[in-house]
Design a protein around this motif. Structure first.
Motif, PDB file in Angstrom:
ATOM      1  N   ARG A 193       2.899   9.911 -19.305  1.00  0.00           N
ATOM      2  CA  ARG A 193       1.482   9.567 -19.451  1.00  0.00           C
ATOM      3  C   ARG A 193       1.101   9.468 -20.931  1.00  0.00           C
ATOM      4  O   ARG A 193       0.421   8.532 -21.360  1.00  0.00           O
ATOM      5  N   ARG A 194       1.556  10.436 -21.719  1.00  0.00           N
ATOM      6  CA  ARG A 194       1.255  10.416 -23.159  1.00  0.00           C
ATOM      7  C   ARG A 194       1.832   9.163 -23.825  1.00  0.00           C
ATOM      8  O   ARG A 194       1.180   8.540 -24.663  1.00  0.00           O
ATOM      9  N   PRO A 223      -3.205   2.249 -23.965  1.00  0.00           N
ATOM     10  CA  PRO A 223      -4.194   3.108 -23.293  1.00  0.00           C
ATOM     11  C   PRO A 223      -4.955   2.398 -22.182  1.00  0.00           C
ATOM     12  O   PRO A 223      -5.362   3.030 -21.209  1.00  0.00           O
ATOM     13  N   ASP A 224      -5.097   1.095 -22.268  1.00  0.00           N
ATOM     14  CA  ASP A 224      -5.823   0.347 -21.246  1.00  0.00           C
ATOM     15  C   ASP A 224      -5.052   0.216 -19.938  1.00  0.00           C
ATOM     16  O   ASP A 224      -5.631  -0.095 -18.899  1.00  0.00           O
ATOM     17  N   ALA A 225      -3.735   0.462 -19.971  1.00  0.00           N
ATOM     18  CA  ALA A 225      -2.894   0.260 -18.786  1.00  0.00           C
ATOM     19  C   ALA A 225      -2.745   1.497 -17.913  1.00  0.00           C
ATOM     20  O   ALA A 225      -2.321   1.395 -16.764  1.00  0.00           O
ATOM     21  N   LEU A 226      -3.080   2.694 -18.410  1.00  0.00           N
ATOM     22  CA  LEU A 226      -2.812   3.924 -17.658  1.00  0.00           C
ATOM     23  C   LEU A 226      -3.452   3.952 -16.276  1.00  0.00           C
ATOM     24  O   LEU A 226      -2.773   4.300 -15.307  1.00  0.00           O
ATOM     25  N   PRO A 227      -4.715   3.610 -16.095  1.00  0.00           N
ATOM     26  CA  PRO A 227      -5.287   3.686 -14.742  1.00  0.00           C
ATOM     27  C   PRO A 227      -4.522   2.850 -13.713  1.00  0.00           C
ATOM     28  O   PRO A 227      -4.282   3.303 -12.587  1.00  0.00           O
ATOM     29  N   ALA A 228      -4.097   1.656 -14.082  1.00  0.00           N
ATOM     30  CA  ALA A 228      -3.349   0.807 -13.146  1.00  0.00           C
ATOM     31  C   ALA A 228      -1.988   1.400 -12.825  1.00  0.00           C
ATOM     32  O   ALA A 228      -1.529   1.367 -11.680  1.00  0.00           O
ATOM     33  N   ILE A 229      -1.345   1.991 -13.828  1.00  0.00           N
ATOM     34  CA  ILE A 229      -0.026   2.590 -13.607  1.00  0.00           C
ATOM     35  C   ILE A 229      -0.139   3.823 -12.719  1.00  0.00           C
ATOM     36  O   ILE A 229       0.664   4.023 -11.815  1.00  0.00           O
ATOM     37  N   GLU A 230      -1.151   4.666 -12.963  1.00  0.00           N
ATOM     38  CA  GLU A 230      -1.348   5.845 -12.120  1.00  0.00           C
ATOM     39  C   GLU A 230      -1.582   5.431 -10.676  1.00  0.00           C
ATOM     40  O   GLU A 230      -1.021   6.019  -9.751  1.00  0.00           O
ATOM     41  N   GLN A 231      -2.416   4.417 -10.459  1.00  0.00           N
ATOM     42  CA  GLN A 231      -2.694   3.958  -9.106  1.00  0.00           C
ATOM     43  C   GLN A 231      -1.423   3.417  -8.467  1.00  0.00           C
ATOM     44  O   GLN A 231      -1.143   3.673  -7.296  1.00  0.00           O
ATOM     45  N   ALA A 232      -0.622   2.671  -9.225  1.00  0.00           N
ATOM     46  CA  ALA A 232       0.627   2.136  -8.701  1.00  0.00           C
ATOM     47  C   ALA A 232       1.576   3.265  -8.313  1.00  0.00           C
ATOM     48  O   ALA A 232       2.240   3.200  -7.277  1.00  0.00           O
ATOM     49  N   ALA A 246       6.433   4.124 -16.910  1.00  0.00           N
ATOM     50  CA  ALA A 246       5.802   4.073 -15.586  1.00  0.00           C
ATOM     51  C   ALA A 246       6.759   4.608 -14.525  1.00  0.00           C
ATOM     52  O   ALA A 246       6.351   5.323 -13.614  1.00  0.00           O
ATOM     53  N   MET A 247       8.043   4.272 -14.644  1.00  0.00           N
ATOM     54  CA  MET A 247       9.028   4.769 -13.669  1.00  0.00           C
ATOM     55  C   MET A 247       9.179   6.279 -13.780  1.00  0.00           C
ATOM     56  O   MET A 247       9.277   6.965 -12.763  1.00  0.00           O
ATOM     57  N   ARG A 248       9.174   6.806 -15.000  1.00  0.00           N
ATOM     58  CA  ARG A 248       9.251   8.267 -15.167  1.00  0.00           C
ATOM     59  C   ARG A 248       8.044   8.940 -14.547  1.00  0.00           C
ATOM     60  O   ARG A 248       8.169   9.972 -13.881  1.00  0.00           O
TER      61      ARG A 248
END
Length: 130
Positions: A29-30, A37-46, A62-64
């Motif tokens: 996440r870090r 920083p703009d991509a984190l919400p989409a990655i968390e949802q995925a 994202a895989m980690r």
């Protein structure tokens, strides 16, 4: 995978694995926040919904993150908030379902809350926890 019931002892015994996996999630996440920083919400949802093919340059992190989330869920725990590192274990108190609540950075499970109460409703563990 569906959540399972945990006794307090079982949840505490599972916590070292959860901590290790949550550290992986938080580290990924870090890095995602650092890179995009703009991509984190989409990655968390995925991660919570089984993945997304359009993760591009962030695929490794994202895989980690997704592996860590899946690992925690495979143990039977419930991830409530990736950003805060909130993990709940379904338990029983006086025969009623409750959540044994742990937050990333805490040494052990020290709190519980009603199913609908959330983090704000956390209370210290007591003798009624089974």
């Amino acid at each position: 995978m569906k959540a399972r019931y945990f006794t307090l002892e079982e949840a505490q015994a599972t916590l070292p694995q959860v901590k290790k996996l949550m550290e992986q999630v938080q580290s990924a996440r870090r890095e995602i926040l650092r890179l995009r920083p703009d991509a984190l919400p989409a990655i968390e949802q995925a991660a919570l919904n089984g993945g997304n093919k359009l993760l591009g340059e962030l695929a490794v992190h994202a895989m980690r993150l997704e592996e860590g989330v899946r690992g925690i869920m495979a143990l039977g725990a419930v991830i409530k908030d990736i950003d805060a590192g909130l993990v709940d274990f379904v338990g029983l108190r006086n025969g009623r379902e409750i959540f044994l609540c742990w937050r990333y950075g805490e040494e052990e499970i020290g709190y519980w809350h009603e199913l609908n109460a959330g983090f704000a409703g956390r209370r210290p563990l007591d003798e009624y926890i089974q």
